[in-house]
Design an enzyme around this catalytic site. Structure first.
Site, PDB file in Angstrom:
ATOM      1  N   GLU A  19      41.706  48.533  41.390  1.00 14.01           N
ATOM      2  CA  GLU A  19      40.978  48.500  42.660  1.00 14.01           C
ATOM      3  C   GLU A  19      41.028  47.031  43.049  1.00 14.01           C
ATOM      4  OE1 GLU A  19      38.215  47.199  44.545  1.00 14.01           O
ATOM      5  OE2 GLU A  19      36.617  48.411  43.629  1.00 14.01           O
ATOM      6  N   GLY A  67      45.796  39.236  40.430  1.00 11.68           N
ATOM      7  CA  GLY A  67      45.649  39.580  39.021  1.00 11.68           C
ATOM      8  C   GLY A  67      46.009  41.039  38.763  1.00 11.68           C
ATOM      9  N   GLY A  68      45.547  41.912  39.627  1.00 12.13           N
ATOM     10  CA  GLY A  68      45.792  43.336  39.450  1.00 12.13           C
ATOM     11  C   GLY A  68      47.264  43.677  39.539  1.00 12.13           C
ATOM     12  N   GLY A  98      39.408  44.044  40.454  1.00 10.45           N
ATOM     13  CA  GLY A  98      39.506  42.595  40.586  1.00 10.45           C
ATOM     14  C   GLY A  98      40.444  42.209  41.709  1.00 10.45           C
ATOM     15  N   SER A  99      41.053  41.029  41.579  1.00 10.08           N
ATOM     16  CA  SER A  99      41.836  40.484  42.675  1.00 10.08           C
ATOM     17  C   SER A  99      43.200  41.163  42.792  1.00 10.08           C
ATOM     18  CB  SER A  99      42.054  38.988  42.461  1.00 10.08           C
ATOM     19  OG  SER A  99      43.014  38.795  41.429  1.00 10.08           O
ATOM     20  N   LYS A 147      38.278  45.102  27.792  1.00 15.02           N
ATOM     21  CA  LYS A 147      38.574  43.677  27.809  1.00 15.02           C
ATOM     22  C   LYS A 147      37.432  43.017  28.595  1.00 15.02           C
ATOM     23  CE  LYS A 147      40.419  39.799  29.591  1.00 15.02           C
ATOM     24  NZ  LYS A 147      39.808  39.081  30.741  1.00 15.02           N
ATOM     25  N   CYS A 156      32.897  44.625  46.479  1.00 15.06           N
ATOM     26  CA  CYS A 156      34.203  45.122  46.953  1.00 15.06           C
ATOM     27  C   CYS A 156      34.071  45.727  48.341  1.00 15.06           C
ATOM     28  CB  CYS A 156      34.748  46.219  46.049  1.00 15.06           C
ATOM     29  SG  CYS A 156      34.437  45.994  44.323  1.00 15.06           S
TER      30      CYS A 156
END
Lengths: 494, 494
Positions: free
Chosen positions: A234, A214-215, A210-211, A155, A271
């Site tokens: 992560e 969102g994760g 990502g955040s 994606k 990160c």
């Protein structure tokens, strides 16, 4: 996660077709000889190298990261594909174990058992915004899933759609040229498409960088499927750094400059950015030197306006914490996003709770001054999970340390290991090396599955599951389990 | 999961104290020398052996499984503790990897990295009802978590509370005698207590063997914590068995008797009970022989009234499926729980969907007759995840098989491997051997985490997570990562 309204979204039918093609290719790809999989990965690496200038130019247009960094990242990406090709070939990954039949086994006759780890099946990779090559279309998640024998649906990240399509075209041609089945790779675009793929019954795992917000939303979707699947997220880290008084005294300037460089490199969009710094109250001028060093770094563009807005918002929240002092803060109207440095004492940091350990993605450091190292150890013990924890100290201190005694160097190293996936000594956490012993993950929220890594060769383990074969005739066994060992993989025979 | 109303429940305060004691012991236990952990496990095994008669008598009173089976299960349990003691000592488990510093690494100088897997922290084990020793207080989950270096809080199964307490007392004394820290083990009782422990912030993982419904509810609690933790559930399986026409012809009686024995052993109360049998329409008398063999097995008591009620309810649902024929079914008023055999043809089985693949815990077999093997392969491909899949065929058929061609023996073995954790050839799935190459798990719902096993030495991997150390002085490294290798563990150095 949300794409701009103008960004195209892959249709529901096309998402279904992509996952179904992946499912159709899964069994053949899982059982393909490692040499064939390695050839495909190597072909992708070669094709990306052949288009290097075009790729870097496209990435720079969409990410503003600059050619130097992007060339380096592309090198890492193609190297990574090669490393996973080797990993697939050498085959320790498959963890082959053979138990010979044993009539005298203490609990009753032991049957012949042959166990290996094989591919999970179709994997969905959510590309990250901050690594347009290394954690995007042909990045580490994709390479490690391929090495494990899984087809991949990527994606695309909405921050670099043109680059994603360009990369995908190169990948598709390279795979076809190497004879890989067509379903082994697909690109989809748009948030809705990502969620549809995640819900597709044929999908077997997903990886995300990502955040936390969102994760977690995606992790919940993965867990709420009729057949729940592993979701490897992560989700962020503030990467605590502890500096001892002896180190502050001995290497004031070196530490200040190293820290400022690590903190502001790439506009702080890593990160592993060291966003939380524990400095001794008796700092021998370190805080002043750090303030000067960070203050001297000019504003640098972030990946996009949404990243900048998120950074300024996060910085504002941290600056509003009771007791927060603004050591480096841009003047009204100065160019943004400018680096920032805030400070709190240990008591104010503790009182602020989780608000003080929230990741602020960008070039911001929060300094926490501590008086007692024993007190500091207690505070570190309560940190949320981290990707990294760093210790800056003098070698002489290490020699004189005692395990378990709060505040001792050994206890500080221990607690950093308890709360993170990687512990560093007198080094800075940015610039994650892609190697065999790398660990990029940690207790939640650094990773949703703390037993896994998303960087380094062990990343492929996420996409495998064990199957044991009991008393099968040789001809029915998967190749790596056959007596003749046609794949030439390492085996533990007992 | 629900305890009888009269069953005692550990108080909220005591649950908190148990998890906190585990947390306090965690760091020391994780870093303890493997020899010390091994000594503790061996001491528990010895203490259980010393109380063998008392334990078996207590187990028989509460479970009605009979002394022969219970003696065998206790042997397995103490053997298992010893095997995990050895596993902790030899240390492949820690997966030590050392990357030397390499200034010429293609992506830039590689730092020195040392990575191992270390204990996750306090683990909650939900004991199972059907294995009062091997999957209960000192069973495989507990032994494997201890071997990994995790303290364990066991939530007792309400089916055998007296045995649980007796075992816990023996375990506690043995651990204390072996010098293990007190927090390394605790027993709690009651459903509410289990949920409270699962929600405790200091808990790091949970393991569960039981029903899909109960397991999913607990999995959700683990996922919804502020810090989600891994939940290793083994939630059930119907363990498909495929018999080819050639095998039915050549070994009619052997297969019928083997199947009836595996199906009704221990009143069918095994996770690996072969509850779903695919027999050829041209069966050469196999179905009649199987009907006779199952019909000859008398009713045997189940673990408790709740198990019996669940069995009768599940059997009734399966018998009510359109097209279901009752091959073995007790007469009105006959002793229960009696073994049962039902039959469906492949079309009716497919039409019934998930209702036909629901686990019915007890001595029930559902026979599905197939005409075409190619059609059968397609149906197997859509089965939910299974612990095991078995194939009964003739050696000559295996020689003449072709991979990938639907209906061919190789394709049948492949699809059984795709949908399960263990594939057997001409053997029965009950009687899981505790070995290095065993795999007891599989795609959901066989396991909530398909990459893991709950039987065999690899079970300890569930309770470990990797940590990498970058450039640490020798004295600050965990012992297994030190250059001198004081634990004497295998290492991959590159």
């Amino acid at each position: 996660m949300d794409a701009p309204a103008s960004s195209p979204t892959t249709s529901t039918a096309a998402v279904g077709a992509a996952v179904e093609a992946a499912a159709a290719a899964a069994s053949g790809w899982a059982r393909s000889r490692p040499a064939d999989r390695a050839r495909a990965l190597t072909a992708v690496a070669g094709a990306l190298e052949a288009e290097r200038e075009r790729l870097v130019a496209a990435a720079d247009r969409e990410t503003r990261l600059g050619p130097a960094r992007l060339h380096g990242e592309l090198t890492r990406t193609t190297f990574q594909l090669g490393l996973f090709a080797t990993e697939a070939s050498t085959g320790a990954l498959y963890d082959v174990r053979i138990d010979r039949a044993d009539p005298d086994w203490p609990t009753g006759p032991r049957p012949e058992l042959r166990r290996y780890r094989t591919a999970l099946g179709p994997v969905l990779v959510f590309a990250a915004g901050n690594f347009p090559f290394a954690f995007s279309v042909a990045g580490g998640d994709t390479a490690s899933a391929w090495a494990a024998g899984c087809p991949v649906v990527v994606k695309a990240h909405p921050g670099h759609p043109e680059l994603s399509r360009l990369t995908a075209g190169i990948v598709r041609r390279a795979l076809a040229g190497a004879g890989a089945p067509e379903g082994v790779f697909a690109l989809i675009e748009g948030e809705r498409a990502g969620v549809e793929a995640l819900r597709h019954p044929a999908l077997r795992a997903a990886a995300f960088t990502g955040s936390e917000r969102g994760g977690l939303a995606l992790a919940r979707i993965a867990a709420d499927r009729p057949e729940p699947i592993p979701f490897y997220g992560e989700l962020g880290s503030v990467n605590p750094v502890v500096v001892t008084e002896a180190a502050a005294r001995a290497r004031t300037r070196e530490i200040a400059e190293g820290c400022a460089a690590s903190l502001t490199q790439g506009a702080g969009q890593f990160c592993t950015n060291p966003g939380l710094l524990f400095l001794p109250a008796e700092d021998h001028g370190l805080l002043a030197a750090l303030t000067a060093a960070v203050g001297a770094v000019p504003a640098a563009p972030m990946l996009g306006d949404r990243f900048t807005a998120g950074y300024l918002d996060g910085a504002g929240r941290l600056a509003a914490l009771p007791g927060a002092r603004r050591l480096v803060w841009p003047a009204e109207g100065a160019p943004e996003p400018a680096p920032r440095l805030l400070a709190l004492d240990l008591a104010a940091f503790t009182a602020a709770g989780r608000a003080a350990t929230a990741e602020c993605f960008g070039p911001l450091g929060l300094v926490v001054t501590y008086g007692s190292r024993a007190e500091l150890t207690g505070v570190l013990r309560k940190l949320p999970g981290q990707l990294t924890g760093s210790l800056h100290a003098e070698a002489a201190e290490a020699e004189a340390t005692e395990a378990g005694a709060d505040g001792e160097l050994a206890a500080l190293a221990e607690v950093l290991g308890d709360r993170s996936g990687r512990v560093l000594f007198n080094q800075w956490p940015t610039g994650v090396s892609v190697t065999h012993a790398m660990q990029h993950g940690g207790p939640f929220p650094a990773a949703t599955v703390p037993a896994t890594t998303s960087v380094g060769t062990a990343a492929a383990e996420r996409f495998l599951r064990p199957v044991a074969y009991q008393a099968l005739p040789e001809v029915l066994l998967p190749e790596p389990l056959r007596e003749a060992n046609p794949w030439g993989v390492p085996r533990r025979v007992r």
